[in-house]
Design an enzyme around this catalytic site. Sequence first.
Site, PDB file in Angstrom:
ATOM      1  CG  ASN A  48      -0.306  -0.040   2.435  1.00  0.00           C
ATOM      2  OD1 ASN A  48       0.714  -0.706   2.592  1.00  0.00           O
ATOM      3  ND2 ASN A  48      -1.022   0.204   3.624  1.00  0.00           N
ATOM      4  CD  GLU A  50      -1.655   4.739   4.523  1.00  0.00           C
ATOM      5  OE1 GLU A  50      -1.082   5.559   5.468  1.00  0.00           O
ATOM      6  OE2 GLU A  50      -2.123   3.841   4.842  1.00  0.00           O
ATOM      7  CB  CYS A  59      -5.312  -1.491  -1.597  1.00  0.00           C
ATOM      8  SG  CYS A  59      -6.743  -0.637  -0.630  1.00  0.00           S
ATOM      9  CD  GLU A  61      -5.186  -5.913  -1.418  1.00  0.00           C
ATOM     10  OE1 GLU A  61      -4.863  -4.941  -0.976  1.00  0.00           O
ATOM     11  OE2 GLU A  61      -6.084  -6.422  -0.582  1.00  0.00           O
ATOM     12  CB  CYS A  92     -10.791  -2.423   0.110  1.00  0.00           C
ATOM     13  SG  CYS A  92     -10.384  -1.522  -1.413  1.00  0.00           S
ATOM     14  CB  CYS A  95      -8.484  -4.100  -3.972  1.00  0.00           C
ATOM     15  SG  CYS A  95      -7.638  -3.135  -3.534  1.00  0.00           S
TER      16      CYS A  95
HETATM   17  N1  THU Z   1      -5.346  -1.274   2.386  1.00  0.00           N
HETATM   18  C1  THU Z   1      -4.739  -2.423   1.372  1.00  0.00           C
HETATM   19  O1  THU Z   1      -3.532  -2.233   1.065  1.00  0.00           O
HETATM   20  N2  THU Z   1      -5.236  -3.598   1.243  1.00  0.00           N
HETATM   21  C2  THU Z   1      -6.292  -3.769   2.118  1.00  0.00           C
HETATM   22  O2  THU Z   1      -6.929  -5.034   1.705  1.00  0.00           O
HETATM   23  C3  THU Z   1      -7.063  -3.308   2.949  1.00  0.00           C
HETATM   24  C4  THU Z   1      -6.595  -1.781   3.197  1.00  0.00           C
HETATM   25  C5  THU Z   1      -4.649  -0.489   2.653  1.00  0.00           C
HETATM   26  C6  THU Z   1      -5.103   1.051   2.501  1.00  0.00           C
HETATM   27  C7  THU Z   1      -4.439   1.953   3.550  1.00  0.00           C
HETATM   28  O3  THU Z   1      -3.138   2.207   3.130  1.00  0.00           O
HETATM   29  C8  THU Z   1      -4.454   1.035   4.707  1.00  0.00           C
HETATM   30  O4  THU Z   1      -4.466  -0.202   4.320  1.00  0.00           O
HETATM   31  C9  THU Z   1      -5.588   1.221   5.523  1.00  0.00           C
HETATM   32  O5  THU Z   1      -6.904   1.167   5.152  1.00  0.00           O
END
Ligand code: THU
Length: 137
Positions: A48, A50, A59, A61, A92, A95
């Site tokens: 991920n 941010e 994310c 994925e 999520c 994704c």
């Molecule tokens: N996140 C992911 O990378 N994958 C997931 O399946 C759930 C959420 C990340 C997005 C964000 O950077 C952090 O987790 C919190 O939501």
Amino acid sequence: MMELSEELIFGLIDAAKKAREMAYAPYSGFRVGACIVADSGNKYTGCNVENASYGACVCAERTALFNAVCSGERSFAALLVISDSEDITFPCGICRQTLLEFISSDMPIICCDKNGAFSIFTMKELMPHSFTKENMK
Ligand code: THU
């Protein structure tokens, strides 16, 4: 469908754990790693990433999927996701929708807890009654 051997799954866990180390998550502190296997057999990882503008966060994925697509891959056999959570982590909704552009509804999604204990779901189980290009005919 590619056989999901223990050896393959352990390799994916290892790769996704390494990707998790690369997570850029200064806002949530929630590190996620993913690894997607293409039908070619090649594996692509993502973490991920941010952003101070939270809506711009991406994310793990999707970074794994886009990494693969940027290398010319268009069909996939499996995806694994891992975070630092005690519970298994699921992709999520955004994704799931993004993945559905490229993967079949029976593709396995391997969802891990932070140590790599996993449960396997098909995409159809995670996203029933989805909207894809098939629905635009
Ligand atoms: N996140 C992911 O990378 N994958 C997931 O399946 C759930 C959420 C990340 C997005 C964000 O950077 C952090 O987790 C919190 O939501």
